[in-house]
Design a protein around this motif. Structure first.
Motif, PDB file in Angstrom:
ATOM      1  N   GLU A 156       0.831  -1.192   0.000  1.00  0.00           N
ATOM      2  CA  GLU A 156       0.000   0.000   0.000  1.00  0.00           C
ATOM      3  C   GLU A 156       0.872   1.250   0.000  1.00  0.00           C
ATOM      4  O   GLU A 156       1.982   1.247   0.543  1.00  0.00           O
ATOM      5  CB  GLU A 156      -0.907   0.051   1.241  1.00  0.00           C
ATOM      6  N   TRP A 196     -10.372  -3.218   1.107  1.00  0.00           N
ATOM      7  CA  TRP A 196      -9.635  -2.228   1.901  1.00  0.00           C
ATOM      8  C   TRP A 196     -10.191  -2.269   3.327  1.00  0.00           C
ATOM      9  O   TRP A 196     -11.418  -2.257   3.521  1.00  0.00           O
ATOM     10  CB  TRP A 196      -9.795  -0.823   1.336  1.00  0.00           C
ATOM     11  N   ARG A 237      -9.399  -0.833   7.574  1.00  0.00           N
ATOM     12  CA  ARG A 237      -8.690   0.142   8.393  1.00  0.00           C
ATOM     13  C   ARG A 237      -8.767  -0.275   9.854  1.00  0.00           C
ATOM     14  O   ARG A 237      -9.705  -0.961  10.268  1.00  0.00           O
ATOM     15  CB  ARG A 237      -9.249   1.548   8.204  1.00  0.00           C
ATOM     16  N   ARG A 252     -10.469  -4.385  13.384  1.00  0.00           N
ATOM     17  CA  ARG A 252     -10.292  -4.013  11.985  1.00  0.00           C
ATOM     18  C   ARG A 252     -11.665  -3.819  11.346  1.00  0.00           C
ATOM     19  O   ARG A 252     -12.574  -4.633  11.539  1.00  0.00           O
ATOM     20  CB  ARG A 252      -9.516  -5.102  11.280  1.00  0.00           C
ATOM     21  N   VAL A 297     -13.698  -1.380   4.854  1.00  0.00           N
ATOM     22  CA  VAL A 297     -14.050  -0.083   4.292  1.00  0.00           C
ATOM     23  C   VAL A 297     -14.726  -0.230   2.933  1.00  0.00           C
ATOM     24  O   VAL A 297     -15.771   0.366   2.676  1.00  0.00           O
ATOM     25  CB  VAL A 297     -12.797   0.799   4.158  1.00  0.00           C
ATOM     26  N   ASP A 330     -11.658   9.175  10.137  1.00  0.00           N
ATOM     27  CA  ASP A 330     -11.088   8.295   9.121  1.00  0.00           C
ATOM     28  C   ASP A 330      -9.635   7.944   9.423  1.00  0.00           C
ATOM     29  O   ASP A 330      -9.031   7.124   8.725  1.00  0.00           O
ATOM     30  CB  ASP A 330     -11.163   8.953   7.736  1.00  0.00           C
ATOM     31  N   TYR A 333      -4.576   1.891   6.993  1.00  0.00           N
ATOM     32  CA  TYR A 333      -5.372   1.286   5.924  1.00  0.00           C
ATOM     33  C   TYR A 333      -4.567   0.167   5.266  1.00  0.00           C
ATOM     34  O   TYR A 333      -3.404   0.370   4.886  1.00  0.00           O
ATOM     35  CB  TYR A 333      -5.754   2.330   4.890  1.00  0.00           C
ATOM     36  N   CYS A 358      -4.800  -3.286   2.425  1.00  0.00           N
ATOM     37  CA  CYS A 358      -5.561  -3.971   1.393  1.00  0.00           C
ATOM     38  C   CYS A 358      -5.342  -5.476   1.522  1.00  0.00           C
ATOM     39  O   CYS A 358      -4.343  -5.926   2.091  1.00  0.00           O
ATOM     40  CB  CYS A 358      -5.186  -3.488  -0.005  1.00  0.00           C
ATOM     41  N   GLY A 397       0.101  -2.106   5.234  1.00  0.00           N
ATOM     42  CA  GLY A 397      -0.709  -0.969   5.673  1.00  0.00           C
ATOM     43  C   GLY A 397      -0.017   0.363   5.452  1.00  0.00           C
ATOM     44  O   GLY A 397       1.210   0.448   5.366  1.00  0.00           O
TER      45      GLY A 397
END
Length: 128
Positions: free
Chosen positions: A6, A36, A38, A45, A48, A90, A94, A96, A121
């Motif tokens: 990421e 995705w 976060r 976790r 998203v 937010d 993050y 993936c 991340g």
């Protein structure tokens, strides 16, 4: 070696934008569902967004609908998360994740344990 990396995180003011990238190495993302997630310290976790292998199905958690957009460029072996209208809530790391699947077509994103590969991340901090 199969790897997801990421990038694109950083510090941004409320209302600002960032575009996260999830690049694959060692395999092609063409037939993979990408999610995705976060996480903030001390919390679970949170999923998203996710996108089907062909890109025709995308899902978002309610808190980001209308602000975040997931997309993929299979030619670049990369999936993106465009984040607009960022809010302090937010703020998170993050990540993936990828799972080989050509049949995914659900209206909800798969849970974290469904995925096979994860990136390390990237930190997103929204603060004035």
């Amino acid at each position: 070696q199969l790897q997801l990396v990421e990038s694109g995180g950083g510090l941004v003011q409320p209302g600002g934008s960032l575009r996260l990238s999830c690049a694959a190495s060692g395999f092609t993302l063409d037939y993979y569902v990408i999610g995705w997630f976060r996480q903030v310290p001390g919390k679970e976790r949170e999923g998203v967004s996710c996108i089907s292998s062909g890109g025709g199905r995308t899902n978002y958690v309610d808190s980001v609908k209308g602000r975040f957009t997931i997309s993929r460029d299979n030619a670049k072996n990369t999936v993106y998360l465009q984040m607009n209208g960022l809010k302090p809530e937010d703020t998170a790391v993050y990540s993936c994740a990828a799972k080989l699947s050509r049949s995914y077509s659900s209206y909800v994103c798969p849970y974290p344990g469904w995925y096979d590969y994860w990136g390390q991340g990237t930190q997103v901090t929204v603060s004035s």
